[in-house]
Design a protein around this motif. Structure first.
Motif, PDB file in Angstrom:
ATOM      1  N   ASP A   1      28.697  12.861  56.404  1.00  0.00           N
ATOM      2  CA  ASP A   1      28.804  11.403  56.286  1.00  0.00           C
ATOM      3  C   ASP A   1      27.446  10.790  55.966  1.00  0.00           C
ATOM      4  N   VAL A   2      26.443  11.211  56.717  1.00  0.00           N
ATOM      5  CA  VAL A   2      25.093  10.670  56.537  1.00  0.00           C
ATOM      6  C   VAL A   2      24.530  11.070  55.180  1.00  0.00           C
ATOM      7  N   LEU A   3      24.751  12.317  54.791  1.00  0.00           N
ATOM      8  CA  LEU A   3      24.286  12.794  53.486  1.00  0.00           C
ATOM      9  C   LEU A   3      24.912  11.972  52.364  1.00  0.00           C
ATOM     10  N   GLU A   4      26.209  11.711  52.483  1.00  0.00           N
ATOM     11  CA  GLU A   4      26.891  10.908  51.470  1.00  0.00           C
ATOM     12  C   GLU A   4      26.336   9.492  51.431  1.00  0.00           C
ATOM     13  N   ALA A   5      25.987   8.950  52.590  1.00  0.00           N
ATOM     14  CA  ALA A   5      25.430   7.598  52.653  1.00  0.00           C
ATOM     15  C   ALA A   5      24.062   7.539  51.970  1.00  0.00           C
ATOM     16  N   VAL A   6      23.238   8.550  52.189  1.00  0.00           N
ATOM     17  CA  VAL A   6      21.922   8.598  51.534  1.00  0.00           C
ATOM     18  C   VAL A   6      22.103   8.668  50.019  1.00  0.00           C
ATOM     19  N   ALA A   7      23.009   9.542  49.569  1.00  0.00           N
ATOM     20  CA  ALA A   7      23.215   9.719  48.133  1.00  0.00           C
ATOM     21  C   ALA A   7      23.782   8.462  47.480  1.00  0.00           C
ATOM     22  N   ALA A   8      24.590   7.696  48.223  1.00  0.00           N
ATOM     23  CA  ALA A   8      25.271   6.540  47.653  1.00  0.00           C
ATOM     24  C   ALA A   8      24.302   5.454  47.195  1.00  0.00           C
ATOM     25  N   TYR A   9      23.119   5.403  47.787  1.00  0.00           N
ATOM     26  CA  TYR A   9      22.169   4.361  47.414  1.00  0.00           C
ATOM     27  C   TYR A   9      21.605   4.573  46.012  1.00  0.00           C
ATOM     28  N   GLY A  10      21.525   5.829  45.574  1.00  0.00           N
ATOM     29  CA  GLY A  10      20.975   6.098  44.251  1.00  0.00           C
ATOM     30  C   GLY A  10      19.482   5.856  44.153  1.00  0.00           C
ATOM     31  N   ARG A  11      18.829   5.763  45.296  1.00  0.00           N
ATOM     32  CA  ARG A  11      17.377   5.528  45.374  1.00  0.00           C
ATOM     33  C   ARG A  11      16.916   5.895  46.770  1.00  0.00           C
ATOM     34  N   PRO A  12      15.613   6.078  46.972  1.00  0.00           N
ATOM     35  CA  PRO A  12      15.134   6.310  48.337  1.00  0.00           C
ATOM     36  C   PRO A  12      15.516   5.151  49.253  1.00  0.00           C
ATOM     37  N   VAL A  13      15.974   5.473  50.451  1.00  0.00           N
ATOM     38  CA  VAL A  13      16.497   4.458  51.357  1.00  0.00           C
ATOM     39  C   VAL A  13      15.809   4.544  52.709  1.00  0.00           C
ATOM     40  N   ARG A  14      15.575   3.400  53.313  1.00  0.00           N
ATOM     41  CA  ARG A  14      14.919   3.348  54.616  1.00  0.00           C
ATOM     42  C   ARG A  14      15.924   3.579  55.744  1.00  0.00           C
ATOM     43  N   PHE A  15      15.421   4.044  56.863  1.00  0.00           N
ATOM     44  CA  PHE A  15      16.267   4.307  58.026  1.00  0.00           C
ATOM     45  C   PHE A  15      17.007   3.053  58.454  1.00  0.00           C
ATOM     46  N   THR A  16      16.320   1.907  58.424  1.00  0.00           N
ATOM     47  CA  THR A  16      16.957   0.658  58.872  1.00  0.00           C
ATOM     48  C   THR A  16      18.143   0.285  57.982  1.00  0.00           C
ATOM     49  N   GLU A  17      18.046   0.603  56.691  1.00  0.00           N
ATOM     50  CA  GLU A  17      19.158   0.319  55.782  1.00  0.00           C
ATOM     51  C   GLU A  17      20.364   1.183  56.125  1.00  0.00           C
ATOM     52  N   LEU A  18      20.104   2.452  56.387  1.00  0.00           N
ATOM     53  CA  LEU A  18      21.179   3.348  56.774  1.00  0.00           C
ATOM     54  C   LEU A  18      21.803   2.924  58.092  1.00  0.00           C
ATOM     55  N   LEU A  19      20.987   2.531  59.022  1.00  0.00           N
ATOM     56  CA  LEU A  19      21.463   2.137  60.348  1.00  0.00           C
ATOM     57  C   LEU A  19      22.352   0.899  60.260  1.00  0.00           C
ATOM     58  N   ASP A  20      21.996  -0.037  59.371  1.00  0.00           N
ATOM     59  CA  ASP A  20      22.779  -1.262  59.223  1.00  0.00           C
ATOM     60  C   ASP A  20      24.218  -0.979  58.825  1.00  0.00           C
ATOM     61  N   ARG A  21      24.433   0.092  58.060  1.00  0.00           N
ATOM     62  CA  ARG A  21      25.777   0.405  57.570  1.00  0.00           C
ATOM     63  C   ARG A  21      26.427   1.574  58.309  1.00  0.00           C
ATOM     64  N   SER A  22      25.727   2.093  59.290  1.00  0.00           N
ATOM     65  CA  SER A  22      26.209   3.297  59.961  1.00  0.00           C
ATOM     66  C   SER A  22      27.105   2.970  61.144  1.00  0.00           C
TER      67      SER A  22
ATOM     68  N   THR B   1      29.772  17.966  64.309  1.00  0.00           N
ATOM     69  CA  THR B   1      28.436  17.678  63.794  1.00  0.00           C
ATOM     70  C   THR B   1      28.359  17.837  62.285  1.00  0.00           C
ATOM     71  N   VAL B   2      29.022  18.850  61.746  1.00  0.00           N
ATOM     72  CA  VAL B   2      28.975  19.070  60.305  1.00  0.00           C
ATOM     73  C   VAL B   2      29.557  17.872  59.562  1.00  0.00           C
ATOM     74  N   GLY B   3      30.700  17.396  60.020  1.00  0.00           N
ATOM     75  CA  GLY B   3      31.319  16.242  59.379  1.00  0.00           C
ATOM     76  C   GLY B   3      30.444  15.011  59.455  1.00  0.00           C
ATOM     77  N   LYS B   4      29.818  14.799  60.611  1.00  0.00           N
ATOM     78  CA  LYS B   4      28.931  13.642  60.761  1.00  0.00           C
ATOM     79  C   LYS B   4      27.725  13.749  59.842  1.00  0.00           C
ATOM     80  N   ALA B   5      27.152  14.948  59.754  1.00  0.00           N
ATOM     81  CA  ALA B   5      25.998  15.151  58.879  1.00  0.00           C
ATOM     82  C   ALA B   5      26.365  14.892  57.420  1.00  0.00           C
TER      83      ALA B   5
ATOM     84  N   THR C   1      18.144  16.844  61.036  1.00  0.00           N
ATOM     85  CA  THR C   1      18.795  18.114  60.720  1.00  0.00           C
ATOM     86  C   THR C   1      18.917  18.302  59.216  1.00  0.00           C
ATOM     87  N   LEU C   2      19.306  17.255  58.519  1.00  0.00           N
ATOM     88  CA  LEU C   2      19.437  17.327  57.064  1.00  0.00           C
ATOM     89  C   LEU C   2      18.090  17.554  56.392  1.00  0.00           C
TER      90      LEU C   2
END
Length: 263
Positions: free
Chosen positions: A16-37, A10-14, A50-51
């Motif tokens: 991953d998600v944290l890094e994905a949020v940070a990579a956008y460099g801006r607020p990101v919608r759930f659907t955007e994250l889901l598209d690349r997840s 779970t820690v590794g997965k979390a 959890t985050l």
């Protein structure tokens, strides 16, 4: 989104998600994250919740977006102060920039890639890729090659396996064999060049920042453009670069700065 977390629970997965949020460099919608997840919708949502509860990610309910949380910012600041060369090197970087009038880069190796940890613009700034906090390729940048040239064999093999060898310009090195030849030349000279290998018109001379054992802590470079300088003019500053890099290394080790561990 990377799948490195699958082997780390779970820690590794979390992360991953944290890094994905940070990579956008801006607020990101759930659907955007889901598209690349690579994670199912329910899993991604659970990890985000959890985050958010741990204040590593902030959720704007009205806008429906996620962004890096303040707790992560605090941790990043602490890591920057404790593990980055930047705070120790700052006065030396300032002095070098004032003396030369050129752009100065301070970089470290992160996962086989170059992490720019500090930068001073030239007196007449030029727009270029590098910025403090940005990650760039090691195989086609002066600072990257300066570090690679002094890695121990095991660490070098690992770093080489992480290079993409994409051709950014006609001068980009695109094979391991050509890069190994280049690294041998760098070790012989004690400094590296970027010959418009990453960006057209951008050149640099770089030196490693070496610890007492000879392992690289990072690298320092002077960067200019072909319109106002030449590689020979930058190379004329190589001894000055080496002197400054030596002072940074001495101060870093006096603070027990950790050497690079690749793997």
């Amino acid at each position: 989104m990377a799948e490195r977390g699958h082997a780390d629970g779970t820690v590794g997965k979390a992360l991953d998600v944290l890094e994905a949020v940070a990579a956008y460099g801006r607020p990101v919608r759930f659907t955007e994250l889901l598209d690349r997840s690579s994670y199912p919708k329910a899993t991604l949502y659970r990890l985000l919740q959890t985050l958010v509860s741990q204040e590593m990610v902030a959720h704007d309910e009205e806008a429906g977006t996620y962004a890096v949380g303040l707790r992560l910012v605090r941790l990043a600041h602490a890591a920057w102060a404790q593990s980055s060369l930047a705070p120790i090197a700052r006065p030396h970087v300032d002095e070098l920039a004032a003396m030369t009038g050129e752009t100065v880069h301070l970089a470290q190796l992160d996962g086989g890639q170059v992490l720019y940890v500090d930068k001073r613009n030239a007196r007449n700034p030029v727009e270029m890729f590098s910025q403090a906090g940005k990650v760039g390729p090691a195989y086609c940048t002066g600072v990257g090659k300066a570090i690679l040239a002094y890695l121990p064999p095991d660490a070098l093999r690992d770093a080489l396996a992480r290079q993409s060898f994409l051709r950014h310009t006609p001068n980009t090195i695109t094979t391991v064999e050509a890069l190994m030849d280049e690294l041998a030349r760098i070790r012989a000279a004690g400094h590296a060049f970027d010959r418009e290998e990453h960006e057209p018109g951008i050149i640099c001379c770089a030196v490693p920042i070496l610890g007492r054992s000879g392992r690289p802590l990072g690298a320092l470079s002077l960067t200019s453009t072909t319109a106002r300088s030449s590689l020979s003019q930058l190379e004329a500053q190589a001894d000055l670069l080496k002197q400054v890099a030596g002072r940074i290394a001495t101060e870093a080790e006096s603070w027990r700065f950790p050497e690079i561990v690749e793997g």
